[in-house]
Scaffold this motif. Structure first.
Motif, PDB file in Angstrom:
ATOM      1  N   ASP A   3     -34.415  -7.897 129.367  1.00 21.02           N
ATOM      2  CA  ASP A   3     -34.862  -7.375 130.658  1.00 21.02           C
ATOM      3  C   ASP A   3     -33.658  -7.035 131.527  1.00 21.02           C
ATOM      4  O   ASP A   3     -32.987  -7.921 132.065  1.00 21.02           O
ATOM      5  CB  ASP A   3     -35.783  -8.374 131.361  1.00 21.02           C
ATOM      6  CG  ASP A   3     -36.336  -7.804 132.657  1.00 21.02           C
ATOM      7  OD1 ASP A   3     -36.767  -6.628 132.650  1.00 21.02           O
ATOM      8  OD2 ASP A   3     -36.312  -8.515 133.673  1.00 21.02           O
ATOM      9  N   ALA A   4     -33.400  -5.756 131.675  1.00 16.83           N
ATOM     10  CA  ALA A   4     -32.227  -5.290 132.414  1.00 16.83           C
ATOM     11  C   ALA A   4     -32.300  -5.640 133.896  1.00 16.83           C
ATOM     12  O   ALA A   4     -31.277  -5.963 134.511  1.00 16.83           O
ATOM     13  CB  ALA A   4     -32.068  -3.782 132.233  1.00 16.83           C
ATOM     14  N   GLU A   5     -33.479  -5.585 134.478  1.00 16.06           N
ATOM     15  CA  GLU A   5     -33.605  -5.886 135.913  1.00 16.06           C
ATOM     16  C   GLU A   5     -33.270  -7.356 136.189  1.00 16.06           C
ATOM     17  O   GLU A   5     -32.634  -7.670 137.196  1.00 16.06           O
ATOM     18  CB  GLU A   5     -35.006  -5.547 136.424  1.00 16.06           C
ATOM     19  CG  GLU A   5     -35.318  -4.057 136.445  1.00 16.06           C
ATOM     20  CD  GLU A   5     -34.551  -3.253 137.490  1.00 16.06           C
ATOM     21  OE1 GLU A   5     -34.054  -3.835 138.488  1.00 16.06           O
ATOM     22  OE2 GLU A   5     -34.440  -2.031 137.303  1.00 16.06           O
ATOM     23  N   ARG A  40     -26.667  -1.681 129.842  1.00 18.50           N
ATOM     24  CA  ARG A  40     -27.075  -1.238 128.503  1.00 18.50           C
ATOM     25  C   ARG A  40     -28.580  -1.015 128.428  1.00 18.50           C
ATOM     26  O   ARG A  40     -29.063  -0.381 127.502  1.00 18.50           O
ATOM     27  CB  ARG A  40     -26.651  -2.265 127.447  1.00 18.50           C
ATOM     28  CG  ARG A  40     -25.157  -2.278 127.175  1.00 18.50           C
ATOM     29  CD  ARG A  40     -24.800  -3.110 125.951  1.00 18.50           C
ATOM     30  NE  ARG A  40     -25.157  -4.514 126.083  1.00 18.50           N
ATOM     31  CZ  ARG A  40     -24.353  -5.480 126.542  1.00 18.50           C
ATOM     32  NH1 ARG A  40     -23.137  -5.176 126.920  1.00 18.50           N
ATOM     33  NH2 ARG A  40     -24.763  -6.717 126.617  1.00 18.50           N
ATOM     34  N   GLY A  41     -29.322  -1.523 129.412  1.00 20.39           N
ATOM     35  CA  GLY A  41     -30.775  -1.426 129.396  1.00 20.39           C
ATOM     36  C   GLY A  41     -31.273  -0.072 129.852  1.00 20.39           C
ATOM     37  O   GLY A  41     -30.964   0.382 130.953  1.00 20.39           O
ATOM     38  N   ALA A  42     -32.038   0.582 129.024  1.00 17.19           N
ATOM     39  CA  ALA A  42     -32.568   1.903 129.348  1.00 17.19           C
ATOM     40  C   ALA A  42     -33.594   1.842 130.466  1.00 17.19           C
ATOM     41  O   ALA A  42     -33.785   2.810 131.195  1.00 17.19           O
ATOM     42  CB  ALA A  42     -33.185   2.536 128.094  1.00 17.19           C
ATOM     43  N   SER A  74     -33.941   0.477 136.633  1.00 18.76           N
ATOM     44  CA  SER A  74     -34.306   1.474 137.639  1.00 18.76           C
ATOM     45  C   SER A  74     -33.051   2.189 138.131  1.00 18.76           C
ATOM     46  O   SER A  74     -31.932   1.664 138.039  1.00 18.76           O
ATOM     47  CB  SER A  74     -35.035   0.821 138.808  1.00 18.76           C
ATOM     48  OG  SER A  74     -34.117   0.066 139.596  1.00 18.76           O
ATOM     49  N   ASP A  75     -33.248   3.369 138.685  1.00 18.87           N
ATOM     50  CA  ASP A  75     -32.126   4.155 139.175  1.00 18.87           C
ATOM     51  C   ASP A  75     -31.376   3.419 140.285  1.00 18.87           C
ATOM     52  O   ASP A  75     -30.150   3.396 140.308  1.00 18.87           O
ATOM     53  CB  ASP A  75     -32.636   5.517 139.664  1.00 18.87           C
ATOM     54  CG  ASP A  75     -31.552   6.564 139.652  1.00 18.87           C
ATOM     55  OD1 ASP A  75     -30.855   6.706 138.634  1.00 18.87           O
ATOM     56  OD2 ASP A  75     -31.405   7.252 140.681  1.00 18.87           O
ATOM     57  N   ALA A  76     -32.116   2.811 141.208  1.00 23.94           N
ATOM     58  CA  ALA A  76     -31.474   2.072 142.304  1.00 23.94           C
ATOM     59  C   ALA A  76     -30.671   0.890 141.767  1.00 23.94           C
ATOM     60  O   ALA A  76     -29.550   0.630 142.224  1.00 23.94           O
ATOM     61  CB  ALA A  76     -32.524   1.587 143.297  1.00 23.94           C
ATOM     62  N   SER A  77     -31.212   0.192 140.791  1.00 26.20           N
ATOM     63  CA  SER A  77     -30.491  -0.941 140.201  1.00 26.20           C
ATOM     64  C   SER A  77     -29.281  -0.461 139.411  1.00 26.20           C
ATOM     65  O   SER A  77     -28.222  -1.087 139.445  1.00 26.20           O
ATOM     66  CB  SER A  77     -31.416  -1.767 139.307  1.00 26.20           C
ATOM     67  OG  SER A  77     -32.428  -2.381 140.074  1.00 26.20           O
TER      68      SER A  77
END
Length: 165
Positions: free
Chosen positions: A38-40, A67-69, A72-75
Motif C-alpha cells: 500500500d503506497a499511501e 514505486r507504487g502505481a 495518488s497524484d497529491a501524495s
C-alpha cells in the motif's frame, strides 16, 4: 486486503491531528509492515518519520511509496518533495537533485519543488542553475510590486546570468 482497514487509518489520523506523532508513527510502521504493497500507507509512514526528525528512517518508506502505481497524484508530489529534501538533509545531494528534478519536471507549477531543487543544486556546486531557477521562480510568483515591475528583465537575465548588454 491490500489496504489497511478504514478504522485503523482513522486511528492514525486521530493521533496525528492530536499531535501524538510518535503514536501515529508506531501505528503506521505496523500498518506498513502488514500492508507492504500500500503506497499511501508507506507515504504516511515516511511523512510522520520526517515530521519527527527521523529522516534516515523516512527514506525507505518514501522509496517504497514512489514505486507504487496507485499512489495518488497529491501524495506522489509530496513524496518527491519529501524524499528529495530528506536526501538533501542527509547529505545525499546527487540523489536529492535527481529526485527533485524528477518532481519539478512532473509538476512544473510546484514552486516548492523548484525551490528545494535549487537548494540541492547549490549543494552540488550547480550555483548557476540554482540561481537561474530561483530567479525564474521569483519572477513568476512574487507579489512584490518592485519585482513584478522588473519581471521581464529578471526572466531575461535568468536565462543568461552572464549577460552584460
Amino acid at each position: 486486503m491490500t489496504q489497511p482497514p478504514p478504522a485503523d487509518l482513522a486511528e492514525v489520523e486521530r493521533a496525528y491531528q492530536a499531535g501524538r506523532f510518535e503514536e501515529a508513527r508506531k501505528l503506521l510502521v505496523a500498518l506498513s509492515a502488514a500492508y507492504p504493497g500500500d503506497a499511501e500507507t508507506a507515504y504516511r509512514a515516511a511523512s510522520v518519520h520526517d515530521r519527527l526528525g527521523l529522516e534516515a528512517e523516512a527514506v525507505p518508506y518514501y522509496e517504497r511509496c514512489l514505486r507504487g502505481a496507485e499512489l495518488s497524484d497529491a501524495s506522489r508530489r509530496g513524496a518527491l518533495l519529501g524524499l528529495g529534501s530528506t536526501y538533501r538533509v542527509l547529505g545525499r545531494y546527487e540523489e536529492a537533485v535527481d529526485t527533485l528534478r524528477r518532481g519539478a519536471e512532473r509538476y512544473p507549477e510546484d514552486g516548492a519543488l523548484r525551490a528545494f531543487l535549487a537548494m540541492a543544486l547549490y549543494n552540488t556546486g550547480g550555483h548557476h542553475e540554482a540561481t537561474a531557477l530561483l530567479l525564474r521562480l521569483l519572477a513568476g510568483t512574487s507579489g512584490d510590486e518592485t519585482v513584478r515591475a522588473y519581471r521581464r528583465a529578471i526572466e531575461h537575465y535568468a536565462g543568461d546570468l552572464d549577460a552584460t548588454v
